[in-house]
Design an enzyme around this catalytic site. Structure first.
Site, PDB file in Angstrom:
ATOM      1  N   ASP A  72      14.650 -18.380 -25.520  1.00  0.00           N
ATOM      2  CA  ASP A  72      15.576 -18.511 -26.636  1.00  0.00           C
ATOM      3  C   ASP A  72      15.411 -17.354 -27.616  1.00  0.00           C
ATOM      4  O   ASP A  72      14.347 -16.721 -27.695  1.00  0.00           O
ATOM      5  CB  ASP A  72      15.402 -19.856 -27.347  1.00  0.00           C
ATOM      6  N   GLU A 137      11.155 -22.008 -28.889  1.00  0.00           N
ATOM      7  CA  GLU A 137      10.108 -21.347 -29.668  1.00  0.00           C
ATOM      8  C   GLU A 137      10.635 -20.866 -31.007  1.00  0.00           C
ATOM      9  O   GLU A 137       9.956 -20.973 -32.022  1.00  0.00           O
ATOM     10  CB  GLU A 137       9.530 -20.163 -28.882  1.00  0.00           C
TER      11      GLU A 137
END
Length: 387
Positions: A72, A137
């Site tokens: 991500d 994250e």
């Protein structure tokens, strides 16, 4: 996209082209799993509440060497501020531009091509290789790596060495190895007052006025002096909101978000207790929550630190510095099942910025550094690269 001369660059471009704004993975992990499957990497998707997580492992024996990272990325921000589409990778003047180029799709690409090159040269290597990937994250980090670690721990699967691909380098590739991080503790504070008309303050209680002296004291607190490895604990307010939008209304409630980055000299419990003591002394009526946290961790000099430093010296010709500065990373979760965790990645100068970029000239060397780590830890004795 395939490029035999620059396979890491080619894969980084494929990953950047996927709009994996947290917590979306947009197929990045499937791409990696399909690519590594012919080499014998078994893919185990471990999705949690819509977050994509992937555990890839080749081999059953120890030691287990893991590369960890996140697919991500943060939102690109104002698109008109970019010099190109943030999700259309572009090479200009020796730089690869795109959201995630440095944080951390370049690193993930280097993990993959390093594993490919190592396995091709060492098909019967010692131990096992793993990749741990998440799409949570850059977000709240409650359903990502922490969930994978919980699953691995529940079945007794431990990691011996872990390299996290965070962009650790300061000025040139490999100049900094992160061997620890401060803990993180985020909090939400709700201060209760009494709403009223600004012309009649005696009939109201303004939560802004009530909390202001306490905040001034909290901002001035010296929480600790660090522990000799981790820097001192710091406290920062990140968001504050009160009011109805009208200029003649005293608000009834104030909401505040804050965060500590803390060393081993402090703990979640000690920090919360000191905060509440300040609030009570100032007569603040409040509600307090701690939605996310992570413990500090430090990997002392040892086998992994030595091996990563050797690999950097061999490829980049520099002596890396050990550092525990900066924010936090998913290494805080991995440290629960792995005694040796370090971070190594590209230069971090443009992460989370407009026109994020990574030097093209750093991508293949980064992959060779990671391959060097595998060679030193897992290659058969007669095939290991000299230190």
């Amino acid at each position: 996209m395939q490029d035999r001369a620059q396979p890491t660059l080619a894969l980084a471009c494929e990953l950047i082209a996927r709009r994996s704004v947290t917590p979306d993975d947009d197929g990045c992990q499937s791409l990696i799993a399909q690519r590594l499957a012919p080499l014998g990497f078994r893919a185990e998707p471990l999705a949690s509440n819509g977050v994509a997580n992937l555990w890839l492992r080749r081999g059953e024996a120890g030691p287990l060497v893991c590369f960890a990272g996140h697919t991500d990325v943060v939102p690109p921000g104002p698109l008109d501020a970019w010099h190109g589409d943030p999700f259309r990778p572009e090479v200009r003047d020796g730089w690869l531009y795109g959201r995630g180029a440095a944080d951390m799709k370049g690193s993930i690409a280097a993990f993959v091509t390093a594993a490919e090159a190592f396995v091709a040269a060492n098909p019967r290597h010692d131990g096992s290789i793993a990749l741990l990937l998440t799409s949570d994250e850059e977000g709240v980090a409650t359903d990502g790596t922490v969930k994978v670690v919980e699953r691995l721990a529940a079945r007794g699967e431990r990691i011996d060495y872990c390299v996290v691909g965070e962009p650790s380098s300061a000025n040139r590739l490999g100049d900094t190895i992160k061997n620890g991080r401060r803990g993180t503790l985020s909090g939400s504070l709700r201060v209760r007052g009494v709403q009223g008309h600004v012309a009649y303050p005696q009939l109201a209680r303004n939560p802004i006025h009530l909390v202001a002296p306490a905040l001034a004291e909290l901002a001035a607190v010296r929480w600790d002096d660090g522990d000799g490895t981790l820097p001192p604990t710091t406290f920062q307010c990140s968001n504050i909101h009160a009011g109805t939008g009208a200029t003649n209304v005293i608000p009834g409630v104030l909401e505040l978000q804050f965060n500590w980055r803390y060393s081993t000299r402090s703990s979640r419990e000690s920090l919360a207790a000191r905060l509440e003591d300040v609030l009570r002394r100032h007569g603040v009526e409040y509600e307090l929550e701690f939605p996310s946290s992570g413990r500090p961790y430090v990997t002392p000099p040892g086998r992994l630190v030595d091996v990563v430093a050797e690999a950097v010296r061999a490829e980049a010709g520099i002596e890396p510095e050990l550092s525990c500065t900066g924010g936090t990373s998913d290494g805080r979760f991995i440290a629960d099942i792995c005694p040796e965790v370090v971070e190594l990645g590209p230069v971090n100068a443009t992460i989370h910025q407009v026109d994020e970029r990574v030097a093209v000239a750093d991508l293949e060397p980064l992959a060779r550094i990671h391959r060097g780590v595998l060679e030193r830890l897992l290659a058969a004795p007669d095939a290991r690269t000299p230190a």
